[in-house]
Design a protein around this motif. Structure first.
Motif, mmCIF file in Angstrom:
data_model
loop_
_atom_site.group_PDB
_atom_site.id
_atom_site.type_symbol
_atom_site.label_atom_id
_atom_site.label_comp_id
_atom_site.label_asym_id
_atom_site.label_seq_id
_atom_site.Cartn_x
_atom_site.Cartn_y
_atom_site.Cartn_z
ATOM 1 N N MET A 1 14.295 12.588 26.800
ATOM 2 C CA MET A 1 14.188 11.468 25.291
ATOM 3 C C MET A 1 15.518 10.830 25.538
ATOM 4 O O MET A 1 16.589 11.086 26.549
ATOM 5 C CB MET A 1 14.636 12.565 24.747
ATOM 6 N N HIS A 2 15.355 9.631 25.005
ATOM 7 C CA HIS A 2 16.382 8.346 25.534
ATOM 8 C C HIS A 2 17.075 7.554 24.148
ATOM 9 O O HIS A 2 15.522 7.464 23.709
ATOM 10 C CB HIS A 2 15.762 7.525 26.786
ATOM 11 N N ILE A 3 17.707 7.243 23.744
ATOM 12 C CA ILE A 3 17.948 6.672 22.768
ATOM 13 C C ILE A 3 18.937 5.158 22.461
ATOM 14 O O ILE A 3 20.300 5.747 23.128
ATOM 15 C CB ILE A 3 19.449 7.641 22.114
ATOM 16 N N GLU A 4 18.553 3.884 22.689
ATOM 17 C CA GLU A 4 19.301 3.204 22.581
ATOM 18 C C GLU A 4 20.402 2.870 20.789
ATOM 19 O O GLU A 4 18.852 2.886 19.919
ATOM 20 C CB GLU A 4 18.387 1.863 22.628
ATOM 21 N N ARG A 5 21.066 2.347 20.926
ATOM 22 C CA ARG A 5 21.948 2.678 19.327
ATOM 23 C C ARG A 5 22.169 0.743 19.452
ATOM 24 O O ARG A 5 22.527 -0.577 19.966
ATOM 25 C CB ARG A 5 22.744 3.321 19.259
ATOM 26 N N LEU A 14 18.821 3.405 15.911
ATOM 27 C CA LEU A 14 17.976 4.422 17.297
ATOM 28 C C LEU A 14 17.112 4.510 17.113
ATOM 29 O O LEU A 14 16.372 4.715 16.797
ATOM 30 C CB LEU A 14 19.265 5.798 16.198
ATOM 31 N N ILE A 16 14.384 5.781 19.256
ATOM 32 C CA ILE A 16 14.738 7.134 20.182
ATOM 33 C C ILE A 16 12.903 6.957 20.674
ATOM 34 O O ILE A 16 11.715 6.661 20.847
ATOM 35 C CB ILE A 16 15.031 8.572 18.989
ATOM 36 N N ILE A 20 10.611 14.552 21.456
ATOM 37 C CA ILE A 20 11.654 15.357 20.610
ATOM 38 C C ILE A 20 11.161 16.568 20.481
ATOM 39 O O ILE A 20 10.495 16.776 19.641
ATOM 40 C CB ILE A 20 12.235 14.172 19.108
ATOM 41 N N ARG A 29 20.579 16.097 20.442
ATOM 42 C CA ARG A 29 21.211 14.949 20.789
ATOM 43 C C ARG A 29 20.759 14.444 19.655
ATOM 44 O O ARG A 29 22.253 13.865 19.257
ATOM 45 C CB ARG A 29 20.679 14.145 22.186
ATOM 46 N N ILE A 30 19.890 14.009 19.028
ATOM 47 C CA ILE A 30 19.894 13.185 18.032
ATOM 48 C C ILE A 30 21.184 13.368 16.914
ATOM 49 O O ILE A 30 21.485 13.020 16.157
ATOM 50 C CB ILE A 30 18.301 13.137 16.736
ATOM 51 N N LEU A 47 16.007 5.594 12.337
ATOM 52 C CA LEU A 47 15.882 6.243 13.336
ATOM 53 C C LEU A 47 14.166 5.287 13.604
ATOM 54 O O LEU A 47 13.127 5.859 12.979
ATOM 55 C CB LEU A 47 15.688 7.636 13.087
#
Length: 118
Positions: A1-5, A14, A16, A20, A29-30, A47
């Motif tokens: 999983m990768h999260i860009e903000r 966010l 995602i 998940i 992480r979330i 999200l």
């Protein structure tokens, strides 16, 4: 999983990508990120789930924890681009009544800013 903000009009988005699930520490992480954001005073969080491939029951629990973390501090979380299995899970668990779900980012941003927390 990768999260860009990123931030749009005061709403933290966010994005995602991946699954998940409760695979190792990935599942934490979330909610941890949401807790950190609300502690920093960021109360409106969106999200973006467009690139999420799969959500298991632990991942669904992670989304609920994120929602709860924001709500307990007067914040709001919206879900953008909910599809497939996650949509079915939200309907089956009746969590669709808890989460605000959107198909358009501008609509989500405007609604999160203008509406009070529920």
């Amino acid at each position: 999983m990768h999260i860009e903000r990123r931030t749009t009009d005061g709403v933290v988005v966010l994005a995602i990508a991946g699954d998940i699930t409760m695979n190792g520490r990935e599942g934490l992480r979330i909610a941890d990120l949401v807790r950190t954001l609300v502690q920093e005073g960021r109360r409106h969080i969106l999200l973006d789930l467009r690139r999420v491939r799969y959500v298991d029951s632990a991942g669904l629990g992670e989304l609920v924890q994120a929602w709860s973390a924001a709500r307990n501090r007067g914040g709001r979380i919206g879900l953008l681009h909910v599809g497939g299995r996650l949509s079915e899970l939200l309907v089956m668990t009746k969590l669709l009544t808890v989460f605000d779900c959107y198909e358009s980012e501008p609509e989500a941003v405007a609604n999160l800013i203008d509406s009070p927390a529920r």
